[in-house]
Design an enzyme around this catalytic site. Structure first.
Site, PDB file in Angstrom:
ATOM      1  N   CYS A  70     -14.001 -18.990   2.783  1.00 16.88           N
ATOM      2  CA  CYS A  70     -13.403 -17.774   2.229  1.00 16.88           C
ATOM      3  C   CYS A  70     -14.455 -16.756   1.820  1.00 16.88           C
ATOM      4  O   CYS A  70     -14.378 -15.586   2.173  1.00 16.88           O
ATOM      5  CB  CYS A  70     -12.521 -18.121   1.034  1.00 16.88           C
ATOM      6  SG  CYS A  70     -11.809 -16.677   0.231  1.00 16.88           S
ATOM      7  N   CYS A  75     -11.984 -14.810   4.054  1.00 12.94           N
ATOM      8  CA  CYS A  75     -11.207 -13.778   3.350  1.00 12.94           C
ATOM      9  C   CYS A  75     -12.040 -12.598   2.877  1.00 12.94           C
ATOM     10  O   CYS A  75     -11.664 -11.440   3.076  1.00 12.94           O
ATOM     11  CB  CYS A  75     -10.507 -14.387   2.140  1.00 12.94           C
ATOM     12  SG  CYS A  75     -10.008 -16.102   2.292  1.00 12.94           S
ATOM     13  N   LYS A  78     -13.854 -10.541   5.707  1.00  9.50           N
ATOM     14  CA  LYS A  78     -12.761  -9.960   6.488  1.00  9.50           C
ATOM     15  C   LYS A  78     -12.159  -8.765   5.778  1.00  9.50           C
ATOM     16  O   LYS A  78     -11.957  -7.698   6.374  1.00  9.50           O
ATOM     17  CB  LYS A  78     -11.709 -11.052   6.740  1.00  9.50           C
ATOM     18  CG  LYS A  78     -10.446 -10.630   7.483  1.00  9.50           C
ATOM     19  CD  LYS A  78      -9.333 -10.144   6.593  1.00  9.50           C
ATOM     20  CE  LYS A  78      -8.884 -11.112   5.532  1.00  9.50           C
ATOM     21  NZ  LYS A  78      -8.095 -12.215   6.009  1.00  9.50           N
ATOM     22  N   TYR A 210      -2.587 -14.851  11.973  1.00  8.20           N
ATOM     23  CA  TYR A 210      -3.059 -13.755  11.121  1.00  8.20           C
ATOM     24  C   TYR A 210      -4.495 -13.357  11.420  1.00  8.20           C
ATOM     25  O   TYR A 210      -4.854 -12.178  11.340  1.00  8.20           O
ATOM     26  CB  TYR A 210      -2.869 -14.103   9.645  1.00  8.20           C
ATOM     27  CG  TYR A 210      -3.752 -15.200   9.102  1.00  8.20           C
ATOM     28  CD1 TYR A 210      -4.952 -14.902   8.492  1.00  8.20           C
ATOM     29  CD2 TYR A 210      -3.381 -16.543   9.193  1.00  8.20           C
ATOM     30  CE1 TYR A 210      -5.775 -15.890   7.992  1.00  8.20           C
ATOM     31  CE2 TYR A 210      -4.196 -17.537   8.689  1.00  8.20           C
ATOM     32  CZ  TYR A 210      -5.391 -17.212   8.092  1.00  8.20           C
ATOM     33  OH  TYR A 210      -6.199 -18.203   7.608  1.00  8.20           O
ATOM     34  N   GLU A 214      -5.397  -9.565  12.361  1.00  9.00           N
ATOM     35  CA  GLU A 214      -6.309  -8.839  11.473  1.00  9.00           C
ATOM     36  C   GLU A 214      -7.511  -8.289  12.224  1.00  9.00           C
ATOM     37  O   GLU A 214      -7.907  -7.133  12.011  1.00  9.00           O
ATOM     38  CB  GLU A 214      -6.748  -9.759  10.331  1.00  9.00           C
ATOM     39  CG  GLU A 214      -5.635 -10.029   9.336  1.00  9.00           C
ATOM     40  CD  GLU A 214      -5.963 -11.119   8.328  1.00  9.00           C
ATOM     41  OE1 GLU A 214      -5.249 -11.217   7.319  1.00  9.00           O
ATOM     42  OE2 GLU A 214      -6.931 -11.883   8.550  1.00  9.00           O
ATOM     43  N   HIS A 469       8.239   5.506 -10.699  1.00  3.97           N
ATOM     44  CA  HIS A 469       8.480   6.601  -9.765  1.00  3.97           C
ATOM     45  C   HIS A 469       7.397   7.672  -9.873  1.00  3.97           C
ATOM     46  O   HIS A 469       6.966   7.995 -10.984  1.00  3.97           O
ATOM     47  CB  HIS A 469       9.854   7.228 -10.073  1.00  3.97           C
ATOM     48  CG  HIS A 469      10.235   8.302  -9.116  1.00  3.97           C
ATOM     49  ND1 HIS A 469      10.673   8.039  -7.834  1.00  3.97           N
ATOM     50  CD2 HIS A 469      10.225   9.656  -9.254  1.00  3.97           C
ATOM     51  CE1 HIS A 469      10.938   9.186  -7.229  1.00  3.97           C
ATOM     52  NE2 HIS A 469      10.669  10.185  -8.067  1.00  3.97           N
ATOM     53  N   GLU A 474       9.095   0.706  -6.158  1.00  4.59           N
ATOM     54  CA  GLU A 474      10.398   0.852  -6.810  1.00  4.59           C
ATOM     55  C   GLU A 474      11.552   0.534  -5.870  1.00  4.59           C
ATOM     56  O   GLU A 474      12.675   0.238  -6.319  1.00  4.59           O
ATOM     57  CB  GLU A 474      10.560   2.259  -7.391  1.00  4.59           C
ATOM     58  CG  GLU A 474      10.678   3.358  -6.359  1.00  4.59           C
ATOM     59  CD  GLU A 474      10.830   4.739  -6.995  1.00  4.59           C
ATOM     60  OE1 GLU A 474      11.663   4.880  -7.908  1.00  4.59           O
ATOM     61  OE2 GLU A 474      10.103   5.663  -6.584  1.00  4.59           O
TER      62      GLU A 474
END
Length: 496
Positions: A70, A75, A78, A210, A214, A469, A474
């Site tokens: 990782c 991760c 990347k 993935y 990616e 908002h 939301e």
């Protein structure tokens, strides 16, 4: 200091006449899970050692580094490249926001690569200091198990050292695999892709997971012509089919060439690059061919068969609910067990291992409602069940709520890229079973949604939550109308 340990499902009582060991715990593998288990075990008072292969950005059977996949070649680097690639779209979008930019904007791959390497070296040092500060003894070298309570470490100079331990933890992770086709040696894996000396002009990627998606986004964002080949009709098998289709549309809209239901049969070196031949007989030429076709558990050199540790057909270590192997003194966590191969999951397993063995708190990892993300551009993030999983597992009807909209930022920039959000609700209990989002900031938003699902939130509780908002987030608390209702027993059949 007396420590309670889990023995055969029950907490043991301190025994003054127990066998003496060099360490209470010896961890093989200093990736995310191994480091977490070592540190937390030491915090509980255990005497802990850990071993790891020498550092290098590209791994091999004899090269690794504290921090593991990782931090060094997964991760973290990347995500750095994803950030780098995203600026291309940001620069395009900036023009309608009043930013006057030159037509030609140069990208310096070598500069980003240097910064990426600096960062992983920094993190490698931080992980070492974390171990030192926790009182964990670090050995640099290759570890293997030579007995139920004995580890052999081969140091960099070839010297072999043996240590005894009451408990041994396997946390060696996994490594990228290449399919065995003619010319496969001409390809690279994600390890090499993160450290290329030169940025290619043409890239072919094989894989629909993935990592493949990616890297397609990363290279496309940096101006590379990308062709993505995968076996199914859509990429990201195992994710919600509706969201998979959205990702595919976004990839194509950004200029990535998709080749569904297609694989590669041969690679041939030519003067112009690498000739790629598909199983349909099509040919194209690339500068780089990336195989993102899965990973295999790192168990081959651990001597596990000799010791008697059981492995599954993929070579993963078999463990029980507490991460314990069939040998009572040997445990395993992380990708090497091939349960749910995510860094935060390995961290959870490492934490629960320490609690179980040294903290007097027997703890089983909980794999329900674990969020995850695919860092394509824009990203996909999910938690809980997909629509296919929900309808397959549910005993009653499922309510599907969706919202598709043009993000506020795109209304000015002119980018034609919709965000889609989705909630799956049990019609009888009103409990939210799953959530998905594909759009900007999806992982950041989904982390909060994951807390709600972990707490067992209902759709009514989502509905009575006041939104922020203006924000995309939301929408998750304003989806009032049911998009469709799936009747119990109406299980979808998909081969996408």
């Amino acid at each position: 200091m007396a420590r309670k340990m889990l023995i055969d499902g029950e907490l043991s009582k301190p025994n003054e006449e127990e066998t003496h060991y060099d360490f209470d715990l010896f961890v093989i593998g200093a990736g995310s899970g191994g480091v977490r288990a070592a540190r937390f075990s030491a915090n509980f008072g255990a005497k802990v050692a850990i071993c790891e292969l020498p550092f290098h950005p590209v791994s091999s059977e004899v090269i690794g580094g504290v921090g593991g996949t990782c931090v060094i070649r997964g991760c973290v680097p990347k995500k750095i490249l994803v950030y780098g690639a995203s600026f291309r779209g940001e620069i395009e979008d900036a023009k309608n926001y009043g930013w006057e930019l030159n037509d030609k904007v140069d990208f310096n791959w070598k500069k980003l690569l240097h910064k990426k390497t600096e960062e992983i070296v920094r993190l490698n040092g931080i992980y070492k200091r974390l171990l030192t500060n926790a009182g964990v003894k670090l050995y640099e070298g290759e570890g293997k198990i030579v007995g139920p309570n004995e580890v052999e470490v081969t140091q960099l100079d070839g010297t072999k050292l043996c240590y005894s331990a009451k408990h041994i933890l396997i946390a060696t992770g996994s490594r990228a695999q290449r399919p065995t086709i003619p010319g496969q040696e001409l390809s690279i894996t994600s390890d090499e892709a993160l450290s290329l000396d030169e940025l290619p002009k043409r890239a072919v990627i094989l894989g629909g997971g993935y990592i493949a998606v990616e890297f397609a986004s990363i290279w496309n964002g940096m101006g590379v012509a990308v062709d993505l080949f995968f076996r199914k009709e859509l990429p990201l098998r195992g994710f919600d089919d509706e969201m998979r289709a959205v990702v595919a549309r976004n990839l194509e809209a950004r200029g990535i060439n998709l080749h569904p239901r297609t694989t590669l049969s041969e690679l041939v070196k030519t003067e112009d690059g690498i000739k790629v031949i598909t199983d349909h007989g099509e040919e194209l030429t690339a500068d780089v061919v990336l195989f993102a076709t899965g990973r295999a558990p790192n168990t081959k050199r651990l001597n596990l068969e000799v010791v008697g540790v059981e492995l599954d057909k993929m070579g993963a270590v078999k463990v029980d609910e507490y991460s314990r192997t069939n040998i009572p003194s040997i445990w395993a966590i992380g990708d090497v067990t091939n349960r749910m191969n995510l860094t935060p999951v390995a961290l959870m397993e490492g934490t629960y291992f320490a609690k179980t063995v040294f903290g007097g708190q027997p703890s089983k990892p909980d794999y329900k409602d674990i969020p995850c993300a695919v860092f394509c551009l824009p990203p996909l993030s999910v938690v809980g069940l997909s629509e296919e999983q929900a309808t397959d597992q549910a005993e009653g009807d499922i309510l599907v709520f969706t919202s598709t909209f043009n993000p506020m930022k795109n209304t000015i920039s002119g980018r034609q890229e919709k965000t889609i959000m989705k909630l799956l609700v049990d019609a009888e209990t009103d409990k939210v079973l799953g959530a998905s989002m594909c759009g900007p900031d999806a992982p950041e938003i989904m982390q909060g949604i994951a807390v709600a699902l972990k707490c067992g939130a209902t759709k009514a509780q989502f509905d009575c939550t006041v939104g922020i908002h203006p924000s995309a987030a939301e929408e998750f608390v304003t989806m009032r109308s049911v998009t469709r209702r799936i009747a119990a027993g109406n299980k979808p059949k998909t081969n996408l």
